[in-house]
Structure formats: structure tokens, C-alpha cells
Design a protein around this motif. Structure first.
Motif: not given
Length: 262
Positions: A1-5, A42-43, A60-61, A67-69
């Protein structure tokens, strides 16, 4: 599933508070390895690196986007991010603190997974997790009722978790006690006041509605959202704030568990 950071952090103040309420109960003084499972953008993981500057903090995610964000932002020297599947992850020797914030509800069978992690942690190690306890709330029951309706069932069968996606506080307390942990388990309902014309829909777009939006095409997703919005406004009626802006009371129950292995 794609997430929108970006959408995930839309309600950062409300989403971040449970993390700090959770980790505030961890009293480890000088851990060596701290792991944040399901670290998202990651904040919040960065706050752990700041709290324990002598520790190696690993976020970890499973989401490539998250992870890119996380990696795009400035990193502390004791902090790293990587992609990892919580269903196969196990704490390595020397892991002192494991944190999981609002992730386990996405994993069927996570109770058994917690048991394996607790068993693998060494004496003195800490485990802290938080899960949303609102699967019986209108925000979720409306979503499931729509998904099970004749219009949407052929497209959304099996997409959404049901009301037993998480356990109750007593169940998680039992897991910690059985694994030999000194335990602190509690629940809190946050009386969140959200602003805007359609805040409940905006809230679930960032989390619970993601599987629906991913399954449906743009046109069908917009239709589903319109139906959901109408019902959500009925369940969570807006009221005028002191400055005349429209506000909505959105209670959100969360379940917390913190323990240290004896």
C-alpha cells in the motif's frame, strides 16, 4: 500500500501527541540501540535520536515513500532510516528499546508478532507500542458499512480491517506479563477538535482510507469519498468556534503499552 507522507502529517499536532505520551513512559537512561518500527516520515524518530544522543537510533518502515521522505530531512549523526517489513523483523542482540507507534493495527496476527519480539528481547530491554482503539467508532464503522454495501462490495471485499483489528488493554497487558515484563498499559480518548469543512474525511484520507483509495480509480474514489463525507458530517456534526470558523469534535481512543523486561 502506498502512503502519502505529506497527507499523513496534515494533522501533525494530533498525530504526534500519542507518540510523546507513549515514549514519555520509557525511562531507559543510556540505551545503545533504539528501533522505531513503522517510523513513517521520520519526524518522530528524530526526537528519539535527540533524547538519546549516545544511542544508535534506527527507523524502519515498509513504505518506500515514507523511508524516502525520512531520508530527505536532515539526519542526526546517530540516526538512520531503512525499509523493513515488521512481519519478518526480529530484534537483534543488543536492542535496548523497541518503539511501535500506530503501526500494529495494519498487521493481522500482530499479537503473536509482539509475543515473538518480547521473547527475543534481553532482560532490561524496553518495548513500547501504541495502537488506535477507534475501530468501533463512527469514522470506521461508516467506512466498513459503505465498503460492504452492494455498490462497493464487489470492489472492496476484504480491503478494510474489521472491529477486532486491535485487542483491548487487558489483552496487551497479558502479553507483556506473560513475557516477564514490568508493564504499564492504559487507554486514552483524545477529544480532538478539527477545523475545516470536511475534517473527518481529511483525517481518514491520511490513514484508514488509504486501502480504499488505492483499490478504486479516481472517479470511483471520489464517489466513495462523497458518500463517506455525507455520513461523517451526520455522525460528527460541526459547530461554530469562537471566531466563527467551523469546528468538529473528533474523539479518538488510543491504547498504549510500555514494558521493561525483568
Amino acid at each position: 500500500m502506498k502512503w502519502d507522507p505529506a497527507r499523513y502529517v496534515q494533522f501533525a499536532d494530533h498525530r504526534n501527541r500519542p507518540f510523546f505520551d507513549l515514549t514519555g513512559r520509557i525511562t531507559a537512561e543510556a540505551p545503545h540501540l533504539v528501533v522505531d518500527l513503522g517510523c513513517g516520515p521520520g519526524n518522530l524518530t528524530r526526537s528519539l535520536a535527540g533524547r538519546w544522543p549516545g544511542a544508535h537510533v534506527r527507523g524502519l518502515d515498509a513504505s518506500v515513500e515514507m523511508v524516502a521522505a525520512a531520508g530527505e530531512r536532515q539526519q542526526a549523526p546517530n540516526l538512520e532510516f531503512g525499509q523493513g517489513d515488521a512481519t519478518t523483523w526480529m530484534p537483534e542482540p543488543g536492542t535496548d528499546v523497541v518503539v511501535s507507534n500506530a503501526m500494529l493495527q495494519w498487521i493481522p496476527g500482530h499479537r503473536e508478532l509482539i509475543g515473538r519480539w518480547l521473547g527475543a528481547l534481553a532482560p532490561g530491554a524496553w518495548f513500547a507500542a501504541q495502537v488506535p482503539g477507534n475501530f468501533g467508532s463512527a469514522s470506521h464503522t461508516i467506512m466498513r458499512t459503505l465498503a460492504d454495501s452492494p455498490r462497493w462490495a464487489p470492489l472492496l471485499a476484504g480491503v478494510l480491517p474489521h472491529g477486532d483489528a486491535v485487542g483491548g488493554p487487558a489483552e496487551y497487558l497479558g502479553l507483556l506479563l506473560d513475557a516477564g515484563f514490568e508493564s504499564d498499559v492504559w487507554e486514552t480518548t483524545y477529544s480532538q477538535v478539527l477545523a475545516g469543512p470536511d475534517p473527518v474525511l481529511d483525517w481518514v484520507r491520511g490513514t484508514a482510507l488509504r486501502p480504499v483509495l488505492e483499490r478504486l480509480g479516481p472517479s470511483a474514489a471520489a464517489e466513495f469519498e462523497a458518500e463517506y463525507s455525507r455520513l461523517a458530517v451526520e455522525a460528527y456534526p460541526p459547530f461554530p468556534g469562537p471566531d466563527g470558523k467551523q469546528l468538529t469534535l473528533f474523539p479518538f481512543r488510543r491504547i498504549f503499552m510500555v514494558g521493561r523486561k525483568k
